[in-house]
Enzyme design. Structure first.
Site, mmCIF file in Angstrom:
data_model
loop_
_atom_site.group_PDB
_atom_site.id
_atom_site.type_symbol
_atom_site.label_atom_id
_atom_site.label_comp_id
_atom_site.label_asym_id
_atom_site.label_seq_id
_atom_site.Cartn_x
_atom_site.Cartn_y
_atom_site.Cartn_z
ATOM 1 N N GLY D 14 0.803 -1.163 0.432
ATOM 2 C CA GLY D 14 0.216 0.196 0.255
ATOM 3 C C GLY D 14 0.728 1.248 0.142
ATOM 4 O O GLY D 14 1.577 1.377 0.458
ATOM 5 N N ARG D 24 14.181 9.926 -2.788
ATOM 6 C CA ARG D 24 14.386 11.593 -2.768
ATOM 7 C C ARG D 24 15.397 11.623 -2.055
ATOM 8 O O ARG D 24 16.680 11.048 -2.749
ATOM 9 C CB ARG D 24 14.139 12.596 -2.612
ATOM 10 C CG ARG D 24 14.329 13.458 -2.639
ATOM 11 C CD ARG D 24 13.910 15.068 -2.462
ATOM 12 N NE ARG D 24 14.600 16.199 -1.942
ATOM 13 C CZ ARG D 24 15.024 16.800 -0.972
ATOM 14 N NH1 ARG D 24 14.749 15.946 -0.246
ATOM 15 N NH2 ARG D 24 15.725 17.477 -0.730
ATOM 16 N N ARG D 75 0.852 -5.359 -6.485
ATOM 17 C CA ARG D 75 1.514 -6.453 -6.102
ATOM 18 C C ARG D 75 1.306 -6.957 -6.942
ATOM 19 O O ARG D 75 1.141 -7.038 -7.906
ATOM 20 C CB ARG D 75 -0.259 -7.488 -6.107
ATOM 21 C CG ARG D 75 -0.753 -6.765 -3.841
ATOM 22 C CD ARG D 75 -1.984 -7.678 -3.802
ATOM 23 N NE ARG D 75 -3.250 -6.690 -2.855
ATOM 24 C CZ ARG D 75 -4.102 -6.509 -3.445
ATOM 25 N NH1 ARG D 75 -4.761 -7.454 -3.776
ATOM 26 N NH2 ARG D 75 -4.805 -5.287 -2.814
ATOM 27 N N ASP D 106 5.549 -4.868 5.825
ATOM 28 C CA ASP D 106 5.891 -6.312 7.178
ATOM 29 C C ASP D 106 6.245 -6.862 5.511
ATOM 30 O O ASP D 106 6.373 -8.179 5.307
ATOM 31 C CB ASP D 106 5.228 -6.637 7.932
ATOM 32 C CG ASP D 106 3.692 -6.848 7.671
ATOM 33 O OD1 ASP D 106 2.792 -6.097 6.781
ATOM 34 O OD2 ASP D 106 2.659 -8.104 8.103
ATOM 35 N N ASP D 131 -0.861 2.267 8.663
ATOM 36 C CA ASP D 131 -0.712 1.656 10.039
ATOM 37 C C ASP D 131 0.172 1.781 11.644
ATOM 38 O O ASP D 131 -0.270 1.395 12.232
ATOM 39 C CB ASP D 131 -0.857 0.208 9.671
ATOM 40 C CG ASP D 131 -2.447 0.258 8.635
ATOM 41 O OD1 ASP D 131 -3.069 0.934 8.385
ATOM 42 O OD2 ASP D 131 -2.406 -1.092 7.867
ATOM 43 N N ASP D 133 2.360 0.591 12.625
ATOM 44 C CA ASP D 133 2.070 -0.800 13.414
ATOM 45 C C ASP D 133 3.576 -1.923 13.031
ATOM 46 O O ASP D 133 3.214 -3.077 12.946
ATOM 47 C CB ASP D 133 0.980 -2.232 13.477
ATOM 48 C CG ASP D 133 0.647 -3.091 11.899
ATOM 49 O OD1 ASP D 133 1.099 -1.724 10.903
ATOM 50 O OD2 ASP D 133 -0.668 -3.017 11.655
ATOM 51 N N ARG D 175 -6.327 -2.200 10.435
ATOM 52 C CA ARG D 175 -7.220 -3.755 10.072
ATOM 53 C C ARG D 175 -7.013 -4.548 11.077
ATOM 54 O O ARG D 175 -7.137 -4.513 11.237
ATOM 55 C CB ARG D 175 -6.597 -4.243 8.156
ATOM 56 C CG ARG D 175 -7.726 -4.738 7.798
ATOM 57 C CD ARG D 175 -7.470 -5.230 6.027
ATOM 58 N NE ARG D 175 -7.570 -3.781 5.642
ATOM 59 C CZ ARG D 175 -7.442 -3.891 4.235
ATOM 60 N NH1 ARG D 175 -7.144 -5.005 2.955
ATOM 61 N NH2 ARG D 175 -7.590 -3.142 3.333
#
Lengths: 326, 326, 326, 326
Positions: D14, D24, D75, D106, D131, D133, D175
């Site tokens: 994403g 850059r 993807r 990840d 996110d 996380d 999510r």
């Protein structure tokens, strides 16, 4: 040490975005603990002039997103005198106020410290200043908003700089500290960042501009802290125009727009967290400390030590500036 | 008159947000009609220096939202001479360009008019200037963005003005025209708006400030166009400080942030519409007109008449300022 | 007809950014003419429930830049009954209110018209709705802000659409009118704009997407008004996914963010101007008109005619969409 | 271990605002060290399909402020197979690329890890995900921008919520992680914040709303992470409407606007810093680490461990939410 039952909150010194979020947190945490909370208007002036009013949960509704401070802020000469502080103390006692939260900078904390040495009212400081240069905390309320305002403004200036192949010299706030200049300069790709913490080498800048002109790298941006040893944006502009008379040079002083505006998420968060912990401190009997955040944890610094920090300067960042702007 | 087969587009004079949307519209409408479209860089300088490149649909992808101008803009002394314009013409002919769209202000249109009188290349003007002061159109590309940038900046200044009960004097752009000052001043509740179109009465302003101080209406905001007869923000600041030595007065010069930034919806719309109609004009054999919008309809004005308009000033608005700021 | 001496102001129906600027203008212009001004809370509900308070100049200080409405708004079933309106009238008389300014949309004006036919209280309407679809005015308060909010949001979506070569279907507000969709769609370079005013041809859209995929024009954006005959964004998303199962399609419903936020310069200006003129109308003995702006001049329309306008649709704009998005 | 001479940079997974600033920094730091730098388009897909181009200093001019990623992202199923990775490796070798920088989350790092185990090309990861996380870093590129976008959007929603005394349920991204919900919820004064990390107690929320309705605290705001165990905003809306049929409830799904937009100062800074250090890592012969920042210092984590972090949840913050929203 006893827990307070009535506390006052005030904002002092230069205003900074997020102060309202801190006021809200102090008021609501105070109410949560069953305290009465008073708003003291216009900083220490409100203590001296008894401009003090009780606050409830609604007093702070719908303010978390607002710039400025609903309690207003002001300078107060009387509070610098023993007589003035006596009056202030009498006013606090009149209302039964036995704990204070001061949102402001190092000057405000010095006042709190003196007052607290003279009279037995615990004072908790919350660092609110756009300049970020406080010992004992990684964050000060308002810095993140101010630096983002500077970045958005410089982004706009780059649009027109790019359209004209012009050199822009942009002065940002920071009388003693170069944080706003350094962060906003890196974030906007400035070629040179001039800050009070380092000696500015004008020859090097002129040489850099000359060399770049040869390579026809045409857009150039210099970000200058107002407190830089050159004397600020206008001075740098004069020097460059003198040395490079053919260059198309413009100076912009961003000025007070950096103090206002709706606070960023980060400023609202740290303000909320610090406001909450300031009241916790009072409930735990702490007195005369500044509530800071260091490495994401709460950190409590004696107000005596809550002074402007001449931080050991991160040389790496200046190196990154040079490499990335090339 | 024949339809052109190859057209050039350029931006000239001061840049303004929305110019890219106009370039996009010219290029894509031209391609739609089967024309070849060339981008001329840095205004007339690109014509003289043959800095001219063919553009396709992708050249203008993803630019509608960008400030500045991808074609860049510049001043060009050579184009002011017959020799320079001859070179420019030869360069256009070399590429086969037989129609021009010029996005800029009155100075740029004067150049186009002279060029077009000398050489048989139809020129269509699109009014792109943040100052709004063009005859023959209700809108110029960039004004709406510039005035909203000014409003957002003054909103931020009001936050800090309000926190300190200070008087702020804010200078906005507008060398000959007070539109940015008038619109942004009304929209931010300024007490006084100083514009080139009216004689500024400093005594009246001082009297107003004095009277308001008595009523303790504390936040005061004066918006000044840079071309006001007082000499601009710094001059007004000096006068006020001289006459009201106790007032806490600050001056902010908004400067070049007003030229940049992502254009507003309105500026993108009028730029798209004007760009489309500029090419329509060329296809219809029109020459030497400026494409304007009057009362929501397209309006075509001979380039000769596309000059700065000293508009009949709407007195009602100044009346509204007085009543609403009280 | 006599001039009123006490007037009430209320906001009714869906809120829109700029309503506060209109309230401010009504209050301050009323005070300027020596009237007493009352704020009626939560629209007609405040009239029925006597939620009415006097306002002064300070009541409207520092609100010109705020979204929402300080008087709040609500639906009111009682006011739709003769009994409810009788109670409302009695409440107004109790306060001596003999003139009303209603800021809202066509539904609110219908209520005002009925009320005004039954009771001798002149009512002036100010068009406040983000949908823009009112007869008798080129502008409604809130539209410019809403459409700019939509544009900024779609700009962000384009960033991620562009990164992924995705098709985004964005639904904007507009139950009966496609103005927000049309303006924001053109301003963001949407390939297709689906509005209630025209019959949507899904086959044509699918064909266009298929053709573009072949040309590997990868970013695609469809803007849909919530009231489009397809049923809105989710429905369009379903249709496209069904017909083009390999396409990477996302649907975004912008929703209520379009109603809030600090108003744009234009919305503050027209709100100020309309508020001023609404009180002027009352002072001149006008009754039951809506204050509009047509071709930059004030325009007064009988409230009876102040209905949603199914505007003669500007075909040219749809043509521009097709050409510019190609 | 040898230093690389030619490196590739790609963005994967994403997209998140600030990725361009990281690209850059990688490019310019690489050039500074005399490396050749290649841009790999559309993530691993570009490696498999040989969509690889050399980059120079100009390739990354004027992108630091842009959302999305100029290298695009996608993807890639082929890269999940040994055959696909073989092709990818061959393509890299063809260009002589002997070092990789992967900007992503990840999932992207797992791919890099596998690839790097099979082929001797050092891979350095830069955490780019809204996110937040990720193990091994306090910051991920894009989070600060995303959460500020959410805050600005919710601020607008509050304007209209306040005007109508409505309950708004706002779903934000996340999510697996509640960071965006938690930070934006605290910053906007949400009464309830529903996150995947804690079990949501609907009864408690209903009880809270009922109690508040009694006190006529009318504006209510619930912020829900999309991955909350209730199922997200729409589900929470249904539950509330079922249990409180008279409440005026609206649901807003903020969606993809959170992924785009010009990055904040912080995101540009950490992206610049991480990009610089990623190349430093390659020059020092490091391989298969993620560049993180922990307590303001650079931190290097083996890619194997660079997984989603279920962070030990800061209970204090949830306590602050309760107290401050009351």
């Amino acid at each position: 040490m006893n827990k307070p039952t009535k506390i006052g909150v005030l904002t002092s010194g230069g205003d900074s975005p997020g102060m309202n979020a801190a006021i809200r947190a102090v008021v609501r945490t105070g109410l949560h603990y069953g305290l009465e909370v008073f708003g003291i208007h216009r900083g220490y002036a409100g203590m001296v002039e008894d401009d003090i009013e009780p606050m409830n949960s609604r007093s702070v509704a719908n303010i978390i997103q607002r710039g400025g401070t609903i309690l207003k802020t002001a300078r107060c000469k009387e509070f610098m005198t023993p007589e003035g502080r006596k009056i202030a103390y009498d006013n606090l006692r009149k209302h039964g106020i036995d704990g204070l939260v001061i949102i402001g900078g190092d000057g405000s904390f010095r006042g709190a410290q003196i007052f607290s040495n003279e009279y037995d009212i615990p004072c908790i400081g919350i660092p609110g200043t756009i300049d970020k240069d406080m010992a004992g905390t990684d964050f000060t309320i308002g810095f993140d908003t101010a630096v983002n305002t500077a970045v958005r403004a410089i982004d706009k200036i780059r649009d027109t700089a790019d359209a004209h192949d012009r050199l822009f010299i942009v002065e940002v706030m920071g009388r003693d500290a170069g944080y706003i200049a350094l962060h906003s300069g890196i974030a906007t790709g400035a070629e040179h960042i001039l800050i009070p913490e380092t000696k500015t080498n004008v020859e090097e800048i002129i040489a850099g501009l000359t060399e770049k002109e040869k390579r026809r790298k045409l857009v150039n941006l210099i970000v200058v802290a107002e407190g830089d040893d050159t004397g600020g944006g206008d001075e740098v502009g004069k020097m460059v125009k003198e040395r490079l008379p053919n260059a198309d040079v413009r100076v912009c002083i961003l000025g007070h727009i950096q103090r206002g505006g709706s606070p960023t998420c980060l400023d609202r968060l740290i303000a909320s967290r610090m406001g909450y912990h300031a009241v916790e401190c009072l409930m735990e009997g702490k007195h005369n400390v500044m509530v800071g955040i260091v490495n994401n944890r709460m950190h409590y610094l004696p107000l005596d030590n809550a002074v402007k920090a001449k931080e050991r300067f991160n040389k790496e960042w200046l190196r990154i500036v040079k490499i990335l702007a090339s």
